[in-house]
Write an enzyme that holds these catalytic residues in place. Structure first.
Site, PDB file in Angstrom:
ATOM      1  N   ARG A   1      -8.405   5.804   3.813  1.00  0.00           N
ATOM      2  CA  ARG A   1      -7.672   6.268   4.857  1.00  0.00           C
ATOM      3  C   ARG A   1      -6.380   6.723   4.997  1.00  0.00           C
ATOM      4  NH1 ARG A   1      -3.424   1.993   8.045  1.00  0.00           N
ATOM      5  NH2 ARG A   1      -3.823   2.827   9.911  1.00  0.00           N
TER       6      ARG A   1
ATOM      7  N   HIS B   1      -0.234   7.945  13.013  1.00  0.00           N
ATOM      8  CA  HIS B   1       0.351   7.047  12.136  1.00  0.00           C
ATOM      9  C   HIS B   1       1.903   7.803  12.601  1.00  0.00           C
ATOM     10  CE1 HIS B   1      -0.456   3.764   9.008  1.00  0.00           C
ATOM     11  NE2 HIS B   1       1.075   4.513   8.886  1.00  0.00           N
TER      12      HIS B   1
ATOM     13  N   GLU C   1      -0.615   0.525  14.508  1.00  0.00           N
ATOM     14  CA  GLU C   1       0.770  -0.263  14.506  1.00  0.00           C
ATOM     15  C   GLU C   1       1.162   0.297  15.602  1.00  0.00           C
ATOM     16  OE1 GLU C   1       2.666  -1.615  10.698  1.00  0.00           O
ATOM     17  OE2 GLU C   1       0.902  -2.289   9.392  1.00  0.00           O
TER      18      GLU C   1
ATOM     19  N   ASN D   1      -4.461  -4.874   9.856  1.00  0.00           N
ATOM     20  CA  ASN D   1      -2.991  -4.779   9.115  1.00  0.00           C
ATOM     21  C   ASN D   1      -2.956  -6.064   9.328  1.00  0.00           C
ATOM     22  OD1 ASN D   1      -3.932  -2.083   8.841  1.00  0.00           O
ATOM     23  ND2 ASN D   1      -2.123  -1.266   9.557  1.00  0.00           N
TER      24      ASN D   1
ATOM     25  N   TYR E   1      -0.246  -8.764   7.063  1.00  0.00           N
ATOM     26  CA  TYR E   1       0.400  -9.048   5.029  1.00  0.00           C
ATOM     27  C   TYR E   1       0.543  -9.920   5.010  1.00  0.00           C
ATOM     28  CZ  TYR E   1       0.592  -3.063   4.781  1.00  0.00           C
ATOM     29  OH  TYR E   1       0.623  -1.978   4.598  1.00  0.00           O
TER      30      TYR E   1
ATOM     31  N   GLU F   1      -5.092  -2.642   6.741  1.00  0.00           N
ATOM     32  CA  GLU F   1      -4.034  -2.068   5.197  1.00  0.00           C
ATOM     33  C   GLU F   1      -3.697  -3.422   4.761  1.00  0.00           C
ATOM     34  OE1 GLU F   1      -0.665  -0.481   6.195  1.00  0.00           O
ATOM     35  OE2 GLU F   1      -1.117   1.054   7.294  1.00  0.00           O
TER      36      GLU F   1
ATOM     37  N   TRP G   1      -3.530  -1.175   1.315  1.00  0.00           N
ATOM     38  CA  TRP G   1      -2.192  -0.609   0.791  1.00  0.00           C
ATOM     39  C   TRP G   1      -1.081  -0.663   0.447  1.00  0.00           C
ATOM     40  CZ3 TRP G   1      -0.768   3.723   4.536  1.00  0.00           C
ATOM     41  CH2 TRP G   1       0.385   3.646   4.057  1.00  0.00           C
TER      42      TRP G   1
ATOM     43  N   TRP H   1       9.433   4.507   5.049  1.00  0.00           N
ATOM     44  CA  TRP H   1       9.402   4.127   5.985  1.00  0.00           C
ATOM     45  C   TRP H   1      11.737   3.975   5.460  1.00  0.00           C
ATOM     46  CZ3 TRP H   1       6.919   7.022   8.545  1.00  0.00           C
ATOM     47  CH2 TRP H   1       5.270   6.428   8.596  1.00  0.00           C
TER      48      TRP H   1
HETATM   49  C1  NOJ Z   1       1.923  -0.982   7.495  1.00  0.00           C
HETATM   50  C2  NOJ Z   1       2.432   0.226   7.544  1.00  0.00           C
HETATM   51  O1  NOJ Z   1       0.950   0.869   8.663  1.00  0.00           O
HETATM   52  C3  NOJ Z   1       2.534   1.591   6.165  1.00  0.00           C
HETATM   53  O2  NOJ Z   1       2.760   2.686   7.098  1.00  0.00           O
HETATM   54  C4  NOJ Z   1       3.388   0.942   5.702  1.00  0.00           C
HETATM   55  O3  NOJ Z   1       4.387   1.388   4.666  1.00  0.00           O
HETATM   56  C5  NOJ Z   1       3.122  -0.008   5.703  1.00  0.00           C
HETATM   57  N1  NOJ Z   1       2.617  -1.316   6.410  1.00  0.00           N
HETATM   58  C6  NOJ Z   1       4.219  -1.586   4.778  1.00  0.00           C
HETATM   59  O4  NOJ Z   1       5.393  -2.299   5.620  1.00  0.00           O
END
Ligand code: NOJ
Length: 499
Positions: free
Chosen positions: A100, A145, A190, A330, A332, A399, A441, A449
């Site tokens: 991806r 993105h 996202e 996604n 986490y 992710e 991911w 970021w």
């Molecule tokens: C979501 C985001 O899509 C990705 O760009 C980012 O690096 C990861 N989370 C980890 O924070």
């Protein structure tokens, strides 16, 4: 390094450091997709090379003072623009089914408009796709993105509805150019981060603080743009190209703080405000009722003439409804959510609008990212909530992953994270949730970021001080490779075939 021989011992050691449950020992189905992900701004570099136009992240990272940790930029990042062949070699070594990645809008259309098409930009992604296909790796492409062409950001970016048609034109060019080789398209990654981060809290590019207003205007346009692109694909390309168009939405799992009806409702509200904000219009046709009601009530008390949440016309509701062939998800981490006794009635922002209190438990293992505590069971619960809420729409995990500080290639924390999350995902398949793939991911450490290069999510490490951006596998790369080869999370002799 990880080896199958010391697998049991290794796992037991991990369990001393973290709390482990027994892993699900059923194999993943043969057609289940395993892959890894990256995104254009985070890995490509070459920010002003071969005709690429400036985007909002170029702008923000080049501003003084910079809001980014250590003044980091994505100017070079992992230099994947020049090293994509090496990236594909790595993917091949890993044995992934899919990769991806995202396309940089301003690399293809430097101004965001179609007045100028950058052939070098088009060629870059054509080469990448070709290289993937030659190696039997399925490209999964994110169209957006977070990197908006700066010329469009200058006129309000996603808060200006002009962007809707421009995004459609950009997507049309992608379908025309690459569509015969691409089966999975993701319109947005996202959108909460683009909208709430970009135009609400101002914590992401373009760093605009307009809480309670900017994020809702942005999402309104994003949803219309998404629906337009889906319809365009459906009407003009689907028959020949036979692909699938979805959207990637992120949410944390919201665990009610108690069994009380108020806490249970607060947790549901969190999920509706975070995930339902996008998924409900796309699947059922409009914003969740709870959002419409709460924001309208609060807006009225705050003296606004109408709700801060824009309203779709009936025609728009119909147009947006049913515009996802699959949901990208996604996941986490998780938050505990409870009813709040202080609804902060006069505060207007997306968080206050939810009228909840949320926190993470101290006992949950921490990582290099302050927001990311490891809560694998939240993953299974989220999957079951998705099934209960949106029925059997196919789900691709786009992710899932964890960060460390890069001090060691022995990233046991990541192996533990994968084992536990994949086990919960396997449980969710047993529960009957319609999940067809999992994407870790990330393939490699990259520009995280506002955190720059300080939080590392890669299964490959990248040496950002080496001009050649040398990539080295971490221990978790071997584990992930093992999982993809065997489709199993435990020692092979303990695996049982899925029925
Ligand atoms: C979501 C985001 O899509 C990705 O760009 C980012 O690096 C990861 N989370 C980890 O924070």
């Amino acid at each position: 390094m990880f080896s199958v021989k010391n697998f049991v011992l290794h796992y037991l050691l991990l369990c001393v450091s973290y709390t482990c449950g027994a892993l699900n020992n059923k194999r993943f189905p043969d057609n289940f997709l395993f892959g890894t992900a990256t995104a254009s701004y985070q890995v490509e570099g070459a920010w002003n090379i071969d005709g690429k136009g400036e985007n909002n992240w170029d702008k923000v990272t080049h501003s003084t003072p910079s809001p980014v940790r250590e003044n980091a930029t994505g100017d070079i990042a992992c230099d994947s623009y020049h090293k994509y062949r090496e990236d594909v070699d790595i993917l091949k070594t890993l044995g992934v089914n899919h990769y991806r990645f995202s396309i940089s809008w301003s690399r293809i259309l430097p101004t965001g408009f179609t007045n100028k098409i950058n052939q070098d930009g088009l060629a870059y992604y054509a080469n990448l796709i070709e290289e993937l296909k030659e190696n039997n790796i399925e490209p999964v492409i994110t169209i957006f993105h977070w990197d908006t062409p700066q010329d469009l950001e200058n006129i309000g970016g996603w808060t200006n509805e002009v962007i809707i048609d421009l995004f459609e034109k950009y997507a049309e060019l992608l379908f025309k150019t690459y569509g015969n080789d691409v089966k999975y398209w993701i319109t947005f990654n996202e959108p909460k981060q683009t909208c709430q981060g970009g135009y609400g809290s101002g914590e992401m590019a373009p760093v605009i603080k307009s809480p309670g207003i900017g994020e809702y205007m942005c999402v309104h346009n994003v949803l219309k743009a998404h629906a337009k692109v889906w319809h365009m694909y459906n009407d003009q390309f689907r028959e020949n190209q036979k692909g699938h168009v979805g959207i990637t939405i992120d949410t944390q799992w919201a665990e009610p703080n108690s069994n009380s009806e108020e806490d249970v409702q607060a947790a549901e509200r969190f999920l509706q405000f975070t995930f339902g904000w996008y998924a409900n219009p796309i699947i059922n046709g409009d914003y969740p009722e709870v959002m419409k009601k709460l924001i309208a009530d609060r807006s009225e008390k705050q003296g606004f003439e109408k709700s801060r949440l824009p309203v779709f016309t009936d025609e728009q509701v119909e147009f947006i409804k049913g515009t996802a062939d699959f949901l990208g998800v996604n996941y986490y981490t998780t938050r505990m959510v409870q009813h709040t006794t202080d609804p902060q009635t006069m505060v207007y922002d997306w968080i206050a609008d939810m009228e909840i209190h949320s926190y993470q438990k101290d006992e949950w293992p921490s990582t290099a990212s302050n927001w990311l505590k490891i809560v694998p069971w939240g993953f299974r619960k989220l999957m079951n909530w998705l099934k209960a809420t949106y029925s059997d729409i196919p789900i691709l995990i786009t992710e899932n992953g964890v960060s460390e500080d890069g001090s060691s290639l022995e990233d046991d924390i990541r192996i533990y994270y994968f084992q536990e999350h994949l086990s919960n995902l396997r449980d969710a398949l047993d529960d009957g949730v319609n999940i067809f793939g999992y994407t870790a991911w990330s393939l490699m450490d990259n520009f995280e970021w506002m955190k720059g290069y300080t939080e590392k999510f890669g299964i490959y490490s990248v040496n950002f001080s080496s001009p050649n951006r040398i990539r080295t596998p971490k221990k978790s790369a071997d584990y992930f490779k093992y999982v993809m080869r065997t489709r199993c999370l435990v020692q092979e002799s303990d695996c049982v075939d899925s029925v």
